[in-house]
Structure formats: structure tokens, C-alpha cells
Write an enzyme that holds these catalytic residues in place. Structure first.
Site, PDB file in Angstrom:
ATOM      1  N   ASN A 148       9.466 -31.920  44.375  1.00 44.87           N
ATOM      2  CA  ASN A 148       9.957 -32.754  45.533  1.00 44.87           C
ATOM      3  C   ASN A 148      10.267 -34.012  45.104  1.00 44.87           C
ATOM      4  OD1 ASN A 148      10.313 -33.654  48.328  1.00 44.87           O
ATOM      5  ND2 ASN A 148      10.294 -31.358  48.440  1.00 44.87           N
ATOM      6  N   HIS A 196      12.505 -33.158  41.868  1.00 36.97           N
ATOM      7  CA  HIS A 196      12.407 -32.189  41.036  1.00 36.97           C
ATOM      8  C   HIS A 196      12.288 -32.473  39.474  1.00 36.97           C
ATOM      9  CE1 HIS A 196      12.022 -29.597  44.612  1.00 36.97           C
ATOM     10  NE2 HIS A 196      13.207 -29.121  44.723  1.00 36.97           N
ATOM     11  N   HIS A 200      10.239 -22.335  42.262  1.00 33.98           N
ATOM     12  CA  HIS A 200      11.396 -22.628  43.351  1.00 33.98           C
ATOM     13  C   HIS A 200      12.242 -21.237  43.690  1.00 33.98           C
ATOM     14  CE1 HIS A 200      14.420 -24.701  45.593  1.00 33.98           C
ATOM     15  NE2 HIS A 200      13.610 -26.088  45.463  1.00 33.98           N
ATOM     16  N   GLU A 256       7.380 -23.534  48.623  1.00 32.85           N
ATOM     17  CA  GLU A 256       7.123 -23.954  47.457  1.00 32.85           C
ATOM     18  C   GLU A 256       5.688 -24.735  47.542  1.00 32.85           C
ATOM     19  OE1 GLU A 256      10.536 -26.551  46.264  1.00 32.85           O
ATOM     20  OE2 GLU A 256      11.058 -25.675  48.328  1.00 32.85           O
TER      21      GLU A 256
HETATM   22  C1  BGC Z   1      13.910 -29.506  48.764  1.00 29.76           C
HETATM   23  C2  BGC Z   1      15.155 -29.488  49.175  1.00 29.76           C
HETATM   24  C3  BGC Z   1      16.195 -29.509  47.982  1.00 29.76           C
HETATM   25  C4  BGC Z   1      16.192 -28.228  47.305  1.00 29.76           C
HETATM   26  C5  BGC Z   1      16.799 -28.385  46.146  1.00 29.76           C
HETATM   27  C6  BGC Z   1      13.894 -28.194  47.838  1.00 29.76           C
HETATM   28  O1  BGC Z   1      12.583 -28.088  47.340  1.00 29.76           O
HETATM   29  O2  BGC Z   1      13.056 -29.327  49.581  1.00 29.76           O
HETATM   30  O3  BGC Z   1      15.388 -30.743  49.969  1.00 29.76           O
HETATM   31  O4  BGC Z   1      17.527 -29.753  48.587  1.00 29.76           O
HETATM   32  O5  BGC Z   1      14.817 -28.169  46.848  1.00 29.76           O
HETATM   33  O6  BGC Z   1      17.664 -27.100  46.094  1.00 29.76           O
END
Ligand code: BGC
Length: 343
Positions: free
Chosen positions: A80, A106, A180, A308
Site C-alpha cells: 500500500n 506497493h 495481492h 490484503e
Molecule cells: C490498493 C489499490 C490499488 C491496487 C493496485 C490495492 O492494494 O489498495 O488502491 O489500486 O492495489 O492494483
């Protein structure tokens, strides 16, 4: 229990990528590749015993390299967002890549989802497992310290897919690892009818850039109240942009129940337990039909959901949130279990 390995393709620079398949005696099969330590497919039987793939992704490596919104991957060094890609640690300001508007998301431009991990099969009584390891160098994506990371995926005959994480560093650094996968327990269509329970009484509201304001707000009386099961789509129209929020788990950092999802049609049920204090519930809001994935399926909005397990977003800048700082001599440990059944 069985473990098999196969070639999955090559990166543009020629690096070989392998995929491992873990199977149990109950008909579950998890395929995980070395690129991003990514769960590529997860076959789970429905109530009639018919197997279906319940995670989004691509059939071949190419798609993952070209355009993947973190399908099935391990996310790190920090899952995040970190506001403006900046944080101060022990008096030093660190600057990370801004890869999500002005924020860091990320792990940056080349996060743990885009590196090739070392892999080693682990055969133990009653489980089939793969141990992935990766050394993230001091300065990678702006983070301090050499961080040695180990992620183990293991499948048991109890239909548990466990993901355990360990990391060690030689300089203090934030660490927040997660997985994810975009789940769709029906294996088709959207997830709006799938019923979700989250063991959480509060969430962390966000600003327009999805950075927590720092407030911990009770879910009671809001569309964020999943303390009893609700269809994902039931109140989604009341949440601007859809769900993309961190929930504060009741288990508070001890191994405990995080969430349960039931697909009324197929009967497939997934229960998540974790040692993490938070859970990001993302309802696949940014999927927009531009990706065609496995089996020629077009991934439209809400084609999958992510749950997640994590520490809260932007913790390095939020002194009131549980700390994500790992120091030399300490070991980062985290465990998340996905248990599958039918009803
Ligand atoms: C986030 C989203 C983001 C996505 C990416 C998620 O973990 O919370 O805001 O767009 O990941 O694919």
C-alpha cells in the site's frame, strides 16, 4: 501431496521463470511462479466437487510483465501507500519513487512483484510448500538497508494455503509485506454477490489520494460494517469509488480471524486468518475491462476482490499506527492462512 515444476517463460533479459504446482489430496492446486512469487492459479472444488480457478491473472508470463495490477503477487517492501513517497526515520528523510500520483504504492516502480525470486521446494509430512527468497539491496527503490526476505507458500490436506513471511535487515527500514491475489470464488462474472464478513470494528478513512487521515473510525452504522456478512455489492454504491480501505482487525496483531467470504452460487468459502493488525479490502475498482485474462475472460470492474493482510497504509508517517519499522537484529514475521471449504 505433490510438487511439480515447469518452465513458465523468460524475462526480456533472458532470465528464466519457473512455475511450481502444489497439489493436495482434496483437489486443490496452487500454481506459483518465481516472478513476483506470484500465485498464478488456484483451483478449488465447488460444492459439487467441480474445480474452478478462483484467482485472476494471465495464462502466460508475458501478461504479467506487460500489464499486471499486482495479480497474485507478493508486494513489498511496503504494501500500500506511503504519502508523497517520503518518511523520516531516525532523523533521516528518505525519498521513494512516486508511482501512484504523488504517492508511493506497493514498493515502487520495481517492487517485489517484479523481481525473480529464488525458489526451493519443501517436502514435509502433510504439506507441500515452496520457499521463495529475495535479497532487496540497500537503496533499492529508495529504501534503507539490505533486506533478506523469505516467503513460504504451503498447502495442506486441510485445504489451507498458508503464506508465511520473514525478513531481516542490516539498517532500520519500513517493511510491510502482503499478498495481492484478486479472488473471485465463482471463478467467473463479478464478485458483487459474494458475501463478506470482516472481523473488524473500525477502519482507517482516507483522503482523495487514498492516504489514511490518521483517524480510526468505527464501522458501526456505515457501509464498512462487515461484522456480519453482507454481499460485497449491497452497499458499494454508497462508498465513493468502491471499497479500497484498511480495516483494523479485532485480532490486533495476534493470529486470528480476519475475514470470511462465501459464494452462494458455487458454495465456495474462504476464511482468512492472520497475524497482521490490518486488512485492505479492495473491490477491484480500477479493473475496467481493458485486461483479458485467463480463459479469455475480460476483467471488468469488480471482477475480483483483494483482501490484503497488512500493517496500515502510510504507517511510517503515522505515529499513532502500529509501527512497521524493522531494525537490525530483529526478525520480521508474518503469517496469513487461507482456508477453503464449501457449504
Ligand atoms: C490498493 C489499490 C490499488 C491496487 C493496485 C490495492 O492494494 O489498495 O488502491 O489500486 O492495489 O492494483
Amino acid at each position: 501431496m505433490d510438487i511439480k515444476t515447469q518452465a513458465f517463460g523468460r524475462l526480456p533479459d533472458g532470465t528464466a521463470v519457473e512455475v511450481y504446482s502444489l497439489t493436495n489430496e482434496k483437489g486443490l492446486e496452487a500454481r506459483i511462479m518465481t516472478y513476483g512469487a506470484t500465485l498464478v492459479s488456484l483451483e478449488v472444488p465447488d460444492r459439487m466437487g467441480k474445480a474452478g480457478d478462483i484467482v485472476l491473472g494471465y495464462e502466460s508470463l508475458d501478461g504479467y510483465i506487460k500489464n499486471s495490477p499486482y495479480f497474485g503477487s507478493i508486494v513489498g517492501r511496503y504494501g500500500n501507500r506511503i504519502a508523497k513517497g517520503k518518511f523520516i526515520l531516525d532523523g533521516v528523510t528518505y525519498t521513494l519513487a512516486a508511482n501512484n500520483g504523488e504517492n508511493h504504492l506497493h514498493g515502487g516502480i520495481k517492487g517485489f512483484d517484479k523481481v525473480v525470486w529464488n525458489a526451493e521446494p519443501v517436502r514435509e509430512e502433510g504439506v507441500a510448500a515452496i520457499k521463495f527468497s529475495y535479497l532487496s539491496r540497500d537503496g533499492e527503490e529508495g529504501y534503507p538497508g539490505n533486506l533478506a526476505v523469505v516467503v513460504i507458500y504451503s498447502l495442506s490436506n486441510d485445504n489451507e494455503l498458508k503464506i508465511s513471511y520473514e525478513a531481516r535487515t542490516d539498517k532500520a527500514t519500513p517493511v510491510n509485506l502482503t499478498h495481492h491475489s484478486y479472488f473471485n470464488l465463482a471463478g467467473e462474472g463479478d464478485v458483487l454477490g459474494q458475501e463478506l464478513m470482516i472481523a473488524s470494528d473500525a477502519y482507517t478513512p482516507v483522503d482523495s489520494g487514498l492516504i489514511p487521515t490518521g483517524e480510526i473510525r468505527p464501522v458501526m452504522g456505515t457501509p464498512f460494517d462487515f461484522t456480519s456478512p453482507h454481499a460485497i455489492g449491497e452497499r458499494i454504491a454508497k462508498v465513493e469509488g468502491g471499497y479500497d480501505h484498511n480495516f483494523v482487525l479485532r485480532s490486533g496483531g495476534e493470529l486470528g480471524l480476519a475475514a470470511r467470504v462465501v459464494d452462494p452460487k458455487s458454495g465456495r468459502t474462504m476464511e482468512i486468518t492472520t497475524t497482521e493488525p490490518g486488512l485492505q479490502f479492495y473491490s477491484g475498482n480500477f479493473l475496467d475491462g481493458t485486461i483479458t485474462g485467463k480463459g479469455g475472460r475480460v476483467y471488468s470492474k469488480h471482477a475480483g476482490f483483494c483482501l490484503e493482510t497488512q500493517h496500515f497504509p502510510d504507517s511510517p508517517n503515522k505515529p499513532g499506527f502500529p509501527s512497521t519499522i524493522l531494525r537490525p537484529g530483529r526478525v520480521y514475521k508474518s503469517l496469513t492462512v487461507h482456508k477453503f471449504s464449501t457449504r
